[in-house]
Design a protein around this motif. Sequence first.
Motif, PDB file in Angstrom:
ATOM      1  N   ARG A 213      41.711  40.412  37.580  1.00  0.00           N
ATOM      2  CA  ARG A 213      40.477  41.187  37.774  1.00  0.00           C
ATOM      3  C   ARG A 213      40.584  42.552  37.107  1.00  0.00           C
ATOM      4  NH1 ARG A 213      39.701  43.768  43.305  1.00  0.00           N
ATOM      5  NH2 ARG A 213      41.347  44.958  42.353  1.00  0.00           N
ATOM      6  N   ASP A 214      41.719  43.210  37.265  1.00  0.00           N
ATOM      7  CA  ASP A 214      41.899  44.526  36.663  1.00  0.00           C
ATOM      8  C   ASP A 214      41.891  44.454  35.137  1.00  0.00           C
ATOM      9  OD1 ASP A 214      41.999  45.484  39.247  1.00  0.00           O
ATOM     10  OD2 ASP A 214      44.164  45.894  39.227  1.00  0.00           O
TER      11      ASP A 214
ATOM     12  N   GLU B 299      46.934  36.420  45.625  1.00  0.00           N
ATOM     13  CA  GLU B 299      46.186  37.673  45.657  1.00  0.00           C
ATOM     14  C   GLU B 299      46.634  38.604  44.529  1.00  0.00           C
ATOM     15  OE1 GLU B 299      44.601  40.878  48.927  1.00  0.00           O
ATOM     16  OE2 GLU B 299      46.556  39.945  49.277  1.00  0.00           O
ATOM     17  N   ARG B 300      47.935  38.723  44.328  1.00  0.00           N
ATOM     18  CA  ARG B 300      48.449  39.575  43.231  1.00  0.00           C
ATOM     19  C   ARG B 300      47.951  39.090  41.874  1.00  0.00           C
ATOM     20  NH1 ARG B 300      53.021  39.599  46.395  1.00  0.00           N
ATOM     21  NH2 ARG B 300      53.974  37.905  45.222  1.00  0.00           N
TER      22      ARG B 300
ATOM     23  N   TYR C 205      35.669  37.359  40.995  1.00  0.00           N
ATOM     24  CA  TYR C 205      37.003  37.746  41.472  1.00  0.00           C
ATOM     25  C   TYR C 205      36.899  38.564  42.754  1.00  0.00           C
ATOM     26  CZ  TYR C 205      39.832  36.078  37.559  1.00  0.00           C
ATOM     27  OH  TYR C 205      40.501  35.285  36.662  1.00  0.00           O
ATOM     28  N   ASN C 206      36.011  39.531  42.783  1.00  0.00           N
ATOM     29  CA  ASN C 206      35.864  40.367  43.981  1.00  0.00           C
ATOM     30  C   ASN C 206      35.407  39.552  45.183  1.00  0.00           C
ATOM     31  OD1 ASN C 206      36.768  42.812  42.912  1.00  0.00           O
ATOM     32  ND2 ASN C 206      34.758  43.273  42.050  1.00  0.00           N
ATOM     33  N   ASP C 207      34.542  38.592  44.956  1.00  0.00           N
ATOM     34  CA  ASP C 207      34.076  37.738  46.036  1.00  0.00           C
ATOM     35  C   ASP C 207      35.242  36.973  46.666  1.00  0.00           C
ATOM     36  OD1 ASP C 207      32.037  36.435  47.655  1.00  0.00           O
ATOM     37  OD2 ASP C 207      32.408  34.661  46.420  1.00  0.00           O
ATOM     38  N   ILE C 208      36.099  36.439  45.840  1.00  0.00           N
ATOM     39  CA  ILE C 208      37.258  35.693  46.353  1.00  0.00           C
ATOM     40  C   ILE C 208      38.229  36.636  47.048  1.00  0.00           C
ATOM     41  CG2 ILE C 208      39.292  34.356  45.688  1.00  0.00           C
ATOM     42  CD1 ILE C 208      37.519  33.131  43.455  1.00  0.00           C
TER      43      ILE C 208
ATOM     44  N   ILE D  20      41.219  26.934  48.901  1.00  0.00           N
ATOM     45  CA  ILE D  20      41.680  27.949  47.942  1.00  0.00           C
ATOM     46  C   ILE D  20      41.695  27.379  46.535  1.00  0.00           C
ATOM     47  CG2 ILE D  20      43.649  29.352  47.196  1.00  0.00           C
ATOM     48  CD1 ILE D  20      44.319  29.772  50.142  1.00  0.00           C
ATOM     49  N   SER D  21      42.253  26.178  46.381  1.00  0.00           N
ATOM     50  CA  SER D  21      42.324  25.621  45.023  1.00  0.00           C
ATOM     51  C   SER D  21      40.930  25.331  44.467  1.00  0.00           C
ATOM     52  CB  SER D  21      43.231  24.398  44.961  1.00  0.00           C
ATOM     53  OG  SER D  21      42.808  23.405  45.829  1.00  0.00           O
TER      54      SER D  21
END
Length: 151
Positions: free
Chosen positions: A133-134, A126-127, A110-113, A7-8
Amino acid sequence: MKYTEKISNRLNDLLVKTYDAEKGYKLAADEAKAPYVKDFLKDKEKQRRAFGFELKSEIMEFGELPEKGGSLKGDLHRVWMKLKPLMSSEKTEKILEEVERGEKASLEEYNDILKNSEMRLPPSTERLLIQQRDAIQAALNTSKMYEELRS
């Protein structure tokens, strides 16, 4: 590879791209002539700086070290951004086109992750990524609006 390290590593990839975006926005703001575009670009530069601090903090929560700088690819893109408008009579439009291109690439990352089913993110991570992303999507929409106004 440990789960937290995986993740990191992905967050560090985002962090490097965030550094690149921050530098790119600074360059674009320095080159832009229209005051409303210049203000928009400066605001996005500050936003990306804040994103960087948030990502660094999240990476350290996983017990890993955050990256310290941008990428060679980002450096080359900024050189291209600086040269491309010189070849055009419409500098602001070219700057906005490059902003849009960069924002679309960021959204994909961002969407890929966020959609990676093999790597379930903790809710706080996730938040954070959804929020960033938004904000990138909103910047993309604003950039498109400014470009349409220039047409």
